[in-house]
Motif scaffolding. Structure first.
Motif, short mmCIF file in Angstrom:
data_model
loop_
_atom_site.label_atom_id
_atom_site.label_comp_id
_atom_site.label_asym_id
_atom_site.label_seq_id
_atom_site.Cartn_x
_atom_site.Cartn_y
_atom_site.Cartn_z
N GLU A 51 87.91 19.11 -39.39
CA GLU A 51 88.13 18.29 -40.05
C GLU A 51 87.03 17.33 -39.94
O GLU A 51 87.11 16.34 -40.79
N ARG A 52 86.71 16.76 -38.62
CA ARG A 52 86.16 15.71 -37.40
C ARG A 52 84.89 16.10 -38.83
O ARG A 52 84.04 15.38 -39.30
N ASP A 53 84.01 17.25 -38.38
CA ASP A 53 82.49 17.59 -39.13
C ASP A 53 82.93 17.48 -41.05
O ASP A 53 82.58 16.55 -41.85
N ARG A 54 83.92 17.54 -41.42
CA ARG A 54 84.69 17.23 -43.36
C ARG A 54 84.64 15.64 -43.65
O ARG A 54 84.04 15.29 -44.06
N LEU A 55 84.93 14.74 -42.53
CA LEU A 55 85.69 13.76 -42.59
C LEU A 55 83.72 12.97 -42.38
O LEU A 55 83.51 12.28 -43.31
N ARG A 56 83.27 12.95 -40.70
CA ARG A 56 82.46 12.75 -41.09
C ARG A 56 81.03 12.92 -42.13
O ARG A 56 79.98 12.15 -42.35
N GLU A 57 80.80 13.95 -42.64
CA GLU A 57 79.62 13.86 -43.67
C GLU A 57 80.10 13.44 -45.06
O GLU A 57 79.44 12.82 -45.76
N ALA A 58 81.69 13.39 -45.28
CA ALA A 58 81.98 12.50 -46.43
C ALA A 58 81.77 11.01 -46.02
O ALA A 58 81.35 10.42 -46.55
N LEU A 59 82.34 10.75 -45.21
CA LEU A 59 81.67 9.10 -45.06
C LEU A 59 80.46 8.28 -44.16
O LEU A 59 80.31 7.29 -44.53
N VAL B 259 87.38 -4.08 -45.50
CA VAL B 259 86.72 -2.95 -45.86
C VAL B 259 88.85 -2.89 -45.34
O VAL B 259 88.98 -2.01 -45.78
N ILE B 260 89.65 -3.24 -44.24
CA ILE B 260 90.51 -2.76 -43.66
C ILE B 260 91.71 -2.95 -45.02
O ILE B 260 92.93 -2.35 -44.88
N ALA B 261 91.68 -4.28 -44.92
CA ALA B 261 92.77 -4.57 -46.17
C ALA B 261 92.33 -4.14 -47.13
O ALA B 261 93.28 -3.83 -48.05
N ASP B 262 91.25 -3.91 -47.69
CA ASP B 262 91.08 -2.87 -49.22
C ASP B 262 91.94 -1.55 -48.53
O ASP B 262 92.70 -1.03 -49.63
N GLN C 270 93.40 11.27 -48.19
CA GLN C 270 94.10 10.09 -48.45
C GLN C 270 93.10 8.46 -47.65
O GLN C 270 92.72 7.77 -48.26
N LEU C 271 92.56 9.11 -46.65
CA LEU C 271 91.89 8.30 -46.16
C LEU C 271 90.74 7.71 -46.80
O LEU C 271 89.93 6.89 -46.95
N LEU C 272 89.59 9.50 -47.04
CA LEU C 272 88.64 9.68 -47.53
C LEU C 272 88.33 8.85 -49.27
O LEU C 272 88.07 7.50 -49.55
N SER C 273 89.75 8.32 -49.87
CA SER C 273 90.54 7.69 -50.81
C SER C 273 90.41 6.23 -50.96
O SER C 273 89.60 5.52 -51.74
N ALA C 274 90.83 6.35 -49.84
CA ALA C 274 91.30 4.58 -49.20
C ALA C 274 90.05 3.88 -49.23
O ALA C 274 90.44 2.73 -48.98
N LEU C 275 89.26 4.58 -48.68
CA LEU C 275 87.46 4.35 -48.03
C LEU C 275 86.57 4.45 -49.42
O LEU C 275 85.91 3.97 -49.22
N GLY C 276 87.07 4.75 -50.63
CA GLY C 276 86.32 4.49 -51.82
C GLY C 276 85.65 5.44 -51.79
O GLY C 276 84.35 5.53 -52.14
N VAL C 277 85.58 6.59 -50.25
CA VAL C 277 85.07 7.80 -50.38
C VAL C 277 85.52 9.38 -50.58
O VAL C 277 86.64 9.18 -51.04
#
Length: 349
Positions: free
Chosen positions: A263-271, A297-300, A333-340
């Motif tokens: 999951e870390r690899d997947r998240l990193r690639e997306a972020l 960024v945090i507030a969004d 959900q994290l990726l969506s919240a960060l617009g990624v």
């Protein structure tokens, strides 16, 4: 602890979200716990009508097997931070200096100051290159592996070499391995040097940060000092019993390491489609948001139901957030919240 330093002391910020309606990516804890924890806790709660065995033989044995040392070298503590404080209390005196990595865990400097000592800050990736000129004036040096918040893990051979240089300089080396259980790297507990103290936290790897269970590992006179100084009944019965149970869950640990790595690899690639992401061996990723406003960024993200860690509170960082690595659904959900978007779904939006 130095009374004057306490009067001057302050709390330091941490991750951890009190709003239960938010998905918490600000604290780096496993979203899963081993099977059987609830049953072990319930039975231990009934046994809590009596004081625990202050020798904690079962807990010491399980901890020793987990890190690869003799049980008598294990010093039980209510969490990794309690082990860190115990080590610093046993080493530092008012007026001493201690080497502290940065950016890294903010409690190191705070705990050093509470002893009346002075933190001497060194870049975390330069620390292991220091020689006698820097080491000899310092009573203590702290290494965090993997480092928090960057996620870099230290090569064991390089750390062993640094431990030898610390010994020659009469400097105690405190190795914080709070997140090492998420990796397959060996613990420095196996080094068995009298100038080395290892601090471990159980609650991050096993998803129980509120339980407060951990331990230190030391040798010789240092071990004897820690054992004498630790509080009586330093672990409550539920923490000791659940901790013992968790430390013996080899399949859970193996599965956690594999899931977090994937999951870390997947998240990193997306972020990385939006941020500069630091390589990590830990259950978190440090993200440089560039010219974006960190507070925005945090507030969004909060507005989208997700809490991320403001990493500008770490010394030397001014444009960063830190995000935990959870399970796949939560990470989406994290990726969506960060617009990624997940890279598998076509990049960012």
């Amino acid at each position: 602890m130095d009374p004057d330093a306490i009067q001057r002391g302050e709390r330091v910020p941490h991750g951890g979200e009190t709003d239960r309606d938010l998905l918490d990516f600000s604290a780096n804890t496993n979203p899963r716990t081993p099977d059987g924890v609830a049953d072990v806790y319930t039975a231990a709660l009934e046994d809590s009508r009596r004081y625990p065995d202050d020798d904690y033989p079962e807990f010491r044995a399980a901890a020793a097997e987990f890190v690869g040392c003799a049980p008598e070298r294990v010093i039980p503590s209510p969490g990794g931070l309690a082990a860190i404080r115990l080590a610093m209390e046993s080493v530092l005196e008012p007026g001493d200096e201690a080497l502290v990595p940065y950016p890294s865990f903010g409690e190191y400097a705070r705990e050093i100051r509470l002893q009346g000592a002075t933190p001497r800050f060194v870049r975390y990736d330069d620390l292991l290159d220091l020689g006698p000129t820097t080491l000899e004036p310092c009573a203590l040096a702290v290494v965090c592996t993997p480092n928090n918040p960057t996620g870099d893990a230290v090569d064991p051979d390089a750390l062993a070499s640094f431990a030898a240089r610390c010994a020659a300089a009469d400097t105690t080396l405190l190795v914080d391995e709070a997140f090492l259980g998420f990796t397959d790297r060996p613990s420095m507990a196996r080094l068995d040097r009298e100038n080395v103290v290892v601090a471990r936290s159980l609650t991050k790897l096993f998803g129980l940060p509120g339980l407060r269970a951990g331990f230190a590992v030391a040798s010789g006179d240092r071990r004897d000092a820690l054992e004498t100084a630790r509080r009586s009944w330093s672990l409550g019965t539920p923490a000791a019993r659940v901790g013992t149970h968790c430390l013996r869950q080899d399949d859970f640990v193996r599965d956690t390491r594999e899931r977090v790595a994937d999951e870390r690899d997947r998240l990193r690639e997306a972020l990385e489609t939006r941020f500069d992401v630091h390589p990590s061996e830990a259950p978190y990723l440090l993200c440089d948001v560039g010219d974006r406003d960190v507070a925005t960024v945090i507030a969004d993200a909060r507005a989208a139901g997700v809490a991320v860690r403001d990493a500008t509170t770490f010394r030397g960082l001014d444009s960063h957030v830190r995000v935990a690595v959870k399970d796949r659904a939560a990470n989406d959900q994290l990726l969506s919240a960060l617009g990624v978007r997940d890279a598998d779904e076509g990049g960012d939006d």
